[in-house]
Scaffold this active site. Structure first.
Site, PDB file in Angstrom:
ATOM      1  N   ARG A 110      74.554  16.166  46.832  1.00  0.00           N
ATOM      2  CA  ARG A 110      75.986  15.839  46.852  1.00  0.00           C
ATOM      3  C   ARG A 110      76.862  16.996  47.318  1.00  0.00           C
ATOM      4  O   ARG A 110      77.684  16.860  48.225  1.00  0.00           O
ATOM      5  CB  ARG A 110      76.466  15.417  45.446  1.00  0.00           C
ATOM      6  N   THR A 111      76.712  18.158  46.668  1.00  0.00           N
ATOM      7  CA  THR A 111      77.647  19.260  46.916  1.00  0.00           C
ATOM      8  C   THR A 111      77.543  19.737  48.361  1.00  0.00           C
ATOM      9  O   THR A 111      78.560  19.957  49.028  1.00  0.00           O
ATOM     10  CB  THR A 111      77.339  20.429  45.946  1.00  0.00           C
TER      11      THR A 111
ATOM     12  N   LYS B 160      62.253  38.750  53.400  1.00  0.00           N
ATOM     13  CA  LYS B 160      61.762  40.064  53.859  1.00  0.00           C
ATOM     14  C   LYS B 160      62.435  41.204  53.111  1.00  0.00           C
ATOM     15  O   LYS B 160      62.335  42.351  53.509  1.00  0.00           O
ATOM     16  CB  LYS B 160      62.012  40.202  55.360  1.00  0.00           C
TER      17      LYS B 160
ATOM     18  N   ARG C 281      76.007  28.462  46.818  1.00  0.00           N
ATOM     19  CA  ARG C 281      75.295  27.962  45.621  1.00  0.00           C
ATOM     20  C   ARG C 281      74.162  28.938  45.345  1.00  0.00           C
ATOM     21  O   ARG C 281      73.371  29.253  46.240  1.00  0.00           O
ATOM     22  CB  ARG C 281      74.742  26.558  45.824  1.00  0.00           C
TER      23      ARG C 281
ATOM     24  N   HIS D 206      80.767  25.271  37.998  1.00  0.00           N
ATOM     25  CA  HIS D 206      80.683  24.420  39.196  1.00  0.00           C
ATOM     26  C   HIS D 206      82.101  23.877  39.397  1.00  0.00           C
ATOM     27  O   HIS D 206      82.398  22.717  39.097  1.00  0.00           O
ATOM     28  CB  HIS D 206      79.671  23.300  38.941  1.00  0.00           C
TER      29      HIS D 206
HETATM   30  N1   CP Z   1      76.601  17.301  41.210  1.00  0.00           N
HETATM   31  C1   CP Z   1      75.873  18.167  41.940  1.00  0.00           C
HETATM   32  O1   CP Z   1      76.109  19.394  41.958  1.00  0.00           O
HETATM   33  O2   CP Z   1      74.883  17.579  42.659  1.00  0.00           O
HETATM   34  P1   CP Z   1      73.911  18.330  43.689  1.00  0.00           P
HETATM   35  O3   CP Z   1      73.039  19.267  42.896  1.00  0.00           O
HETATM   36  O4   CP Z   1      73.146  17.242  44.394  1.00  0.00           O
HETATM   37  O5   CP Z   1      74.770  19.116  44.648  1.00  0.00           O
END
Ligand code: CP
Length: 309
Positions: free
Chosen positions: A59-60, A87, A109, A137
């Site tokens: 999703r993100t 590396k 992320r 998040h």
């Molecule tokens: N909600 C969420 O962060 O989903 P993903 O891990 O698929 O990005």
């Protein structure tokens, strides 16, 4: 033009209530854009963004990419698994090499809590946290708040329960900060082993009984058990967890009022939520996903407004 008070989005903890309201208002305008036949605006034709993902995401990652494309930004995607990090290159060196190619903004992320904040202090680019380990998040919390506001008209005074693995959840912490800043009451519910010991300091209510929590709330946000972040046994088996904290249609229909059901995804059907609840008319799970694109457009657009051009 109204501006954010921050140069980066590393956590909801750093945002003022006015910042959050500005993001939600801006997202409302972008939601109209993405529902037009031509879902695109030329706003960020001069901006280049790198999406740097060290953890899996559906999703993100897709939502950020679509948001950037809808704003006409140029994008590059970086995945750690096939990079020179293998590396021995450091995170900061890797990002500085990407930035040397004239990149203005990084969406990160990373499995380590604090990684986005650390990076924002080390590099010359706007940084957006797309999830940092068990910490925050922020764009998920913003899209969750937007979705509650859209469904119930407002957030102030609403009661929201977050159910499940609070201990390992970045979604829970960002949601608690965001909902409280917007005037909601928040409860967490789950086995005592999955509720952090510091939770009282966050000013949330705590319940270990799912029915009690659901009778209290207007909205239930059901979280996945994050087995990939657990380092021990927090409950006997997933089946026993599901029997005590999983939401099924019988329980939903037996409540004294109709509540809204949310889930950040990915869903484990039959564990924290049954299929008929996930697909019920009370569920706004796919609205959350749709709203994620508008929220990320708003965040990127507002942070780009703070780049000197
Ligand atoms: N909600 C969420 O962060 O989903 P993903 O891990 O698929 O990005």
């Amino acid at each position: 033009m109204k501006q954010l008070s921050v140069d980066h989005l590393t956590g909801i903890v750093d945002l003022s209530t006015q910042d959050i309201e500005l993001i939600l208002e801006t997202a409302q305008r972008f939601k109209e854009v993405i529902n037009r036949p031509i879902k695109k605006v030329p706003s960020l034709r001069d901006i280049t963004i790198a999406n740097v993902f060290f953890e899996n995401s559906t999703r993100t990652k897709l939502s950020f990419e679509l948001a950037q494309k809808r704003l006409s930004a140029d994008i590059v995607n970086f995945s750690a698994s096939n990079s020179s990090l293998k590396k021995g290159e450091t995170l900061v060196d890797t990002i500085n090499n990407i930035l040397a190619m004239k990149v203005d903004m990084v969406v990160l992320r990373h499995p380590n809590p604090g990684a986005a904040k650390f990076l924002s202090e080390k590099v010359n680019a706007k940084v957006i946290n797309a999830g940092d380990g068990t910490h925050e998040h922020p764009t998920q919390a913003l899209l969750d708040a937007f979705s509650i506001q859209e469904k119930l008209g407002s957030i102030k005074g609403k009661k929201v329960v977050i159910v499940g693995d609070i201990l390992h959840s970045r979604v829970a912490l960002s949601n608690i900060y965001c909902l409280q800043k917007l005037g909601a009451e928040v409860m967490v519910c789950g086995p005592s082993t999955l509720i952090p010991k510091y939770i009282d300091q966050l000013g949330v209510k705590v319940s270990h009984n799912l029915r009690t929590a659901l009778e209290w709330c207007d909205v239930a946000n059901m979280l996945r058990i994050q087995l990939e972040r657990q380092d021990g046994a927090y409950f006997p088996t997933l089946r026993e967890y599901a029997m005590q904290f999983g939401l099924d249609k019988n329980m939903l229909d037996s409540l004294s009022k109709e509540i809204v059901i949310m889930h950040p995804g990915p869903i484990n059907r039959g564990v924290e939520i049954s299929s008929d609840v996930a697909d019920s008319k009370q569920s706004i799970i796919l609205d959350q996903v749709e709203n994620g694109v508008a929220i990320r457009m708003a965040v990127i657009y507002l942070l780009a407004g703070r780049i000197e051009r």
